[in-house]
Enzyme design. Structure first.
Site, PDB file in Angstrom:
ATOM      1  CB  THR A 177      -0.979   0.103   1.254  1.00 35.48           C
ATOM      2  OG1 THR A 177      -1.828   1.080   1.057  1.00 35.48           O
ATOM      3  CG2 THR A 177      -0.371  -0.083   2.531  1.00 35.48           C
ATOM      4  CD  GLU A 321      -3.094  -0.779   5.452  1.00 29.26           C
ATOM      5  OE1 GLU A 321      -4.212  -0.668   4.761  1.00 29.26           O
ATOM      6  OE2 GLU A 321      -2.062   0.143   5.750  1.00 29.26           O
ATOM      7  CE  LYS A 429      -5.009  17.805  11.817  1.00 32.97           C
ATOM      8  NZ  LYS A 429      -4.492  17.063  10.697  1.00 32.97           N
ATOM      9  CD1 TRP A 434      -9.007  19.281  13.378  1.00 34.95           C
ATOM     10  CD2 TRP A 434     -10.172  17.117  13.286  1.00 34.95           C
ATOM     11  NE1 TRP A 434      -8.334  18.461  13.636  1.00 34.95           N
ATOM     12  CE2 TRP A 434      -8.786  17.000  13.785  1.00 34.95           C
ATOM     13  CE3 TRP A 434     -10.992  16.051  13.119  1.00 34.95           C
ATOM     14  CZ2 TRP A 434      -8.454  15.911  14.410  1.00 34.95           C
ATOM     15  CZ3 TRP A 434     -10.391  15.029  13.607  1.00 34.95           C
ATOM     16  CH2 TRP A 434      -9.266  14.922  14.533  1.00 34.95           C
TER      17      TRP A 434
HETATM   18  P1  ADP Z   1      -4.109   4.083  -0.560  1.00 37.44           P
HETATM   19  O1  ADP Z   1      -3.686   4.710   0.728  1.00 37.44           O
HETATM   20  O2  ADP Z   1      -3.138   3.790  -1.568  1.00 37.44           O
HETATM   21  O3  ADP Z   1      -5.412   4.541  -1.139  1.00 37.44           O
HETATM   22  P2  ADP Z   1      -5.684   1.866   0.161  1.00 37.44           P
HETATM   23  O4  ADP Z   1      -6.250   1.516  -1.128  1.00 37.44           O
HETATM   24  O5  ADP Z   1      -5.446   0.863   1.097  1.00 37.44           O
HETATM   25  O6  ADP Z   1      -4.598   2.698  -0.110  1.00 37.44           O
HETATM   26  O7  ADP Z   1      -6.658   3.118   0.583  1.00 37.44           O
HETATM   27  C1  ADP Z   1      -7.663   2.867   1.918  1.00 37.44           C
HETATM   28  C2  ADP Z   1      -8.188   4.340   2.295  1.00 37.44           C
HETATM   29  O8  ADP Z   1      -9.066   4.701   1.226  1.00 37.44           O
HETATM   30  C3  ADP Z   1      -8.740   4.271   3.466  1.00 37.44           C
HETATM   31  O9  ADP Z   1      -7.938   4.202   4.413  1.00 37.44           O
HETATM   32  C4  ADP Z   1      -9.780   5.317   3.335  1.00 37.44           C
HETATM   33  O10 ADP Z   1      -8.912   6.503   3.719  1.00 37.44           O
HETATM   34  C5  ADP Z   1      -9.815   5.305   1.604  1.00 37.44           C
HETATM   35  N1  ADP Z   1     -11.308   4.683   1.655  1.00 37.44           N
HETATM   36  C6  ADP Z   1     -11.405   3.590   1.114  1.00 37.44           C
HETATM   37  N2  ADP Z   1     -12.869   3.295   1.084  1.00 37.44           N
HETATM   38  C7  ADP Z   1     -13.434   4.448   1.305  1.00 37.44           C
HETATM   39  C8  ADP Z   1     -14.885   4.929   1.303  1.00 37.44           C
HETATM   40  N3  ADP Z   1     -15.825   4.248   1.037  1.00 37.44           N
HETATM   41  N4  ADP Z   1     -15.162   6.079   1.658  1.00 37.44           N
HETATM   42  C9  ADP Z   1     -14.231   6.816   2.133  1.00 37.44           C
HETATM   43  N5  ADP Z   1     -12.764   6.621   2.170  1.00 37.44           N
HETATM   44  C10 ADP Z   1     -12.459   5.403   1.763  1.00 37.44           C
END
Ligand code: ADP
Length: 529
Positions: A177, A321, A429, A434
Site C-alpha cells: 500500500t 490492511e 485544520k 477541523w
Molecule cells: P491508498 O492509501 O493507496 O489509497 P488503500 O487502497 O488501502 O491505499 O486505501 C485505503 C483508504 O481509502 C482508506 O484508509 C480510506 O481513507 C479510503 N477509503 C476507502 N474506501 C472509502 C470509502 N468508501 N469512503 C471514504 N474513504 C474510503
C-alpha cells in the site's frame, strides 16, 4: 472439526459444483473464454510448472498483469500450492516497483509481455528474481535471460497436480500500500483471513454475491486482490468477467451489456466515467449492484445511479490492511419506508461494519461514543485485518495493542453507520477546528455542472490551514464561482467555506484512480501564504 481454512478448498468446491461456468477475459487480441473446468486444469498446470522451477511453500511469486485470465490462474495457482501471491501495482514508479519486488523477495514473476518495458529498466536491480514467465504473444522487447514463455512452460505442467495441506495461518498473498512518505508498505494475507473475507462477500448484508451473478472487477487485481472478488466469485460459481488491459468507460459499458454483468466494482472515478458514458450512450444493463469504494462516493453520484439509471449503488469501505472490505452501506428494514433523500444519506455513509469485525473510535487515547457527532480515528480488529506491515519498522505506528489504526477519522451514528469525515492526512485544520474536505467535495459535486471536485488544506499565515477547492466542470457546462460559493453557504458555516475555488481540467489521480490530493496541496502550497 478442525478443518483448516485454505484457499484450495474454495478452488476444489468451485471445480466440483460449477465446472461449466465461464471465465471471460478481454485481452489484447479480442475476448478469451473458457470454463471453470479448463481454468482449473491450467491453474494446476501453472502450480506444477512453478514447482518444477523450484517454487516452494512460502516462496513469493509476483504478478505484473492486468485483470485477465492469466491473473486469475495465478490467483489460485500460486496460493493453493502454498506459495505467496504478490500482486504488483503496474502503475507505480519503477524505483518503487523494484523496491517492493526486492522487499517481498519474489523468486518468480509472471509478467504481461506488453508490460515488460516498465520492468526492463530495473531488471538489473532485482536481487531475488530467478525466473520470469511471460504471458501473451512474443514481443521484440522480451527479456532474454531467465525468461520463459508462460504457455510453453505450463503446457508441460500436470493438470492433476495435487495441492498440499497447509497451516491456515500461512501467508497466501501480499500487497503493498502506498505510504505518504517513503516506500510502500507490505501487507500479508493468510489463507484463513481470505477464506473468511470471501465468505462475507456472499452475505446478503454485504454484496450477496452468488452463483446467479456475473461479476466484473474493474478494480485492478493488483489493488487489494480486486477487493477479494476473484476469490469469492469463483467459490460461489459466478460468471467472471475480466476487463483486460487499460479498459476505458466505453469498453466497460459494452462488456457489461454483452456479458450480462450483474455486479461490478470500482473506485468513484470509474463510476463517474461510466455515468458520463451511460448518459451519452443509454445502454440496457442487468447490473444489480454498482459496488463503489476506495474513496468516499459522492452523494450526487449515488443519486445518479439510483434515480437516473435505476442501478442499485453499494458503497463500501476498506483498505489494503483490511483485505479490504470492512464496511458496507445497506439499508436496515426500517429504512425501507424512508423518503429517497433520507435513504440516500444512509447509502452514502460508509455503512455498517461487516460481521466478524470489531470497531471503535479513538481520540486522544479515549474511546468516543457512537452519537453521530463526535469524530475520532477508526480502530479495527478481526480475522482478516493485518497485524503488521511486512518487515517494516513503521508497523508500530499503525498496529497498536492489537488494533489497526486506520488513519481515517469518522463518526459512528446510533445505528452503527460509519460516516467518514476525512483521512487524518486530508482533514483541514483551520484555527484549531477541523473542516471535512469530503463534505465540501460532496456539496460541490452535487451541482449539476460539476464533474469532479477536490478540496485540500493549504498553509495559511493566520489559521494554519484553509480549504482550497478545485473544480472540474462537465463537458460544455459553465458555472460562476459565486454560484458555487452560494451553494456551499447554504450548508456550511462561513469559516468552513473554501478561501477560493479554482477551475482545473482534471483532478490528479493516484495509480488506482483516487484523487491525489497531495499533488494539489504541494502545487498550491504558497497560494494563501
Ligand atoms: P491508498 O492509501 O493507496 O489509497 P488503500 O487502497 O488501502 O491505499 O486505501 C485505503 C483508504 O481509502 C482508506 O484508509 C480510506 O481513507 C479510503 N477509503 C476507502 N474506501 C472509502 C470509502 N468508501 N469512503 C471514504 N474513504 C474510503
Amino acid at each position: 472439526m478442525k478443518t483448516p481454512l485454505l484457499l484450495r478448498h474454495l478452488f476444489d468446491y468451485a471445480m466440483t459444483y460449477f465446472p461449466n461456468q465461464e471465465i471471460v477475459s478481454r485481452t489484447h487480441h479480442g475476448m478469451h473464454r473458457y470454463t471453470y473446468e479448463e481454468y482449473g486444469a491450467r491453474t494446476r498446470q501453472l502450480s506444477s510448472a512453478l514447482a518444477k522451477l523450484g517454487v516452494e511453500v512460502g516462496d513469493r511469486v509476483g504478478t505484473f498483469l492486468w485483470n485477465d485470465q492469466y491473473h486469475m490462474e495465478a490467483y489460485f495457482g500460486v496460493p493453493a500450492m502454498g506459495a505467496v501471491l504478490h500482486t504488483i501495482n503496474i502503475r507505480l514508479p519503477a524505483d518503487q516497483i523494484a523496491y517492493i519486488i526486492n522487499h517481498a523477495g519474489d523468486r518468480v514473476l509472471i509478467v504481461d509481455r506488453t508490460l515488460w518495458p516498465l520492468l526492463a529498466p530495473v531488471r538489473e536491480q532485482l536481487t531475488s528474481v530467478e525466473a520470469i514467465l511471460l504471458t501473451g504473444p512474443p514481443q521484440s522487447t522480451d527479456p532474454v535471460s531467465n525468461a520463459y514463455d508462460y504457455e510453453t512452460l505450463i503446457a508441460e505442467g500436470d493438470p492433476h497436480f495435487a495441492y498440499p495441506d497447509l497451516d491456515e495461518n500461512a501467508p497466501m498473498g501480499m500487497c503493498y500500500t502506498s505510504a505518504t512518505t517513503g516506500n510502500p508498505k507490505g501487507v500479508v494475507y493468510s489463507h484463513r483471513g481470505i477464506y473468511l473475507h470471501s465468505l462475507t462477500l456472499g452475505l446478503a448484508n454485504t454484496l450477496a454475491l452468488s452463483m446467479q451473478d456475473a461479476t466484473l472487477p474493474v478494480v485492478p487485481m493488483f489493488h487489494v486482490n480486486a477487493w477479494g472478488l476473484p476469490f469469492a466469485a469463483l467459490w460461489f460459481g459466478c460468471k467472471i468477467v475480466l476487463p483486460g488491459p487499460a479498459p476505458q468507460p466505453k469498453t466497460l459499458l459494452d462488456l457489461m451489456a454483452e456479458e450480462g454483468v450483474t455486479l461490478a466494482a470500482g473506485v468513484p472515478t470509474v463510476w463517474m466515467g461510466l455515468a458520463k458514458e451511460l448518459e451519452a450512450q443509454p445502454t440496457p444493463l442487468k447490473l444489480r449492484a454498482a459496488v463503489c469504494g476506495g474513496s468516499a462516493a459522492p452523494e450526487a453520484l449515488i443519486r445518479t445511479y439510483e434515480e437516473r439509471f435505476h442501478i442499485p449503488f453499494i458503497h463500501a469501505y476498506g483498505m489494503t490492511e483490511t483485505s479490504p472490505i470492512a464496511s458496507v452501506a445497506r439499508l436496515k428494514s426500517h429504512h425501507q419506508s424512508l423518503p429517497a433523500s433520507e435513504q440516500l444519506s444512509v447509502k452514502s455513509s460508509q455503512g455498517l461494519l461487516v460481521p466478524g469485525l470489531t470497531i471503535r473510535l479513538e481520540r486522544d487515547g479515549q474511546d468516543l461514543p457512537w452519537d453521530g457527532e463526535q469524530a475520532g480515528e477508526m480502530c479495527i480488529q478481526g480475522p482478516w485485518i493485518a497485524d503488521e506491515y511486512y518487515r517494516d519498522e513503521r508497523s508500530a505506528a499503525t498496529f497498536i495493542d492489537g488494533w489497526l489504526h486506520t488513519g481515517d477519522v469518522a463518526a459512528i451514528d446510533k445505528e452503527g453507520y460509519i460516516h467518514i469525515v476525512d483521512r487524518t492526512k486530508d482533514v483541514i485544520k483551520s484555527g484549531g477546528e477541523w473542516i471535512s474536505s469530503v463534505d465540501l467535495e460532496n456539496a460541490l459535486m452535487a451541482h449539476p455542472a460539476v464533474f469532479e471536485a477536490a478540496v485540500v488544506g493549504v498553509p495559511h499565515p493566520k489559521w494554519d490551514e484553509r480549504p482550497l477547492a478545485f473544480v472540474v466542470l462537465k463537458d460544455g457546462a459553465t458555472v460562476d464561482k459565486s454560484e458555487l460559493v452560494t451553494l456551499l453557504a447554504t450548508r456550511f458555516a462561513k469559516w468552513q467555506l473554501p478561501d477560493d475555488i479554482l477551475f482545473i481540467d482534471e483532478v490528479p489521480k493516484t495509480s488506482v484512480g483516487k484523487f491525489l490530493k497531495r499533488a494539489l496541496r504541494e502545487q498550491y502550497r504558497n497560494y494563501l501564504a
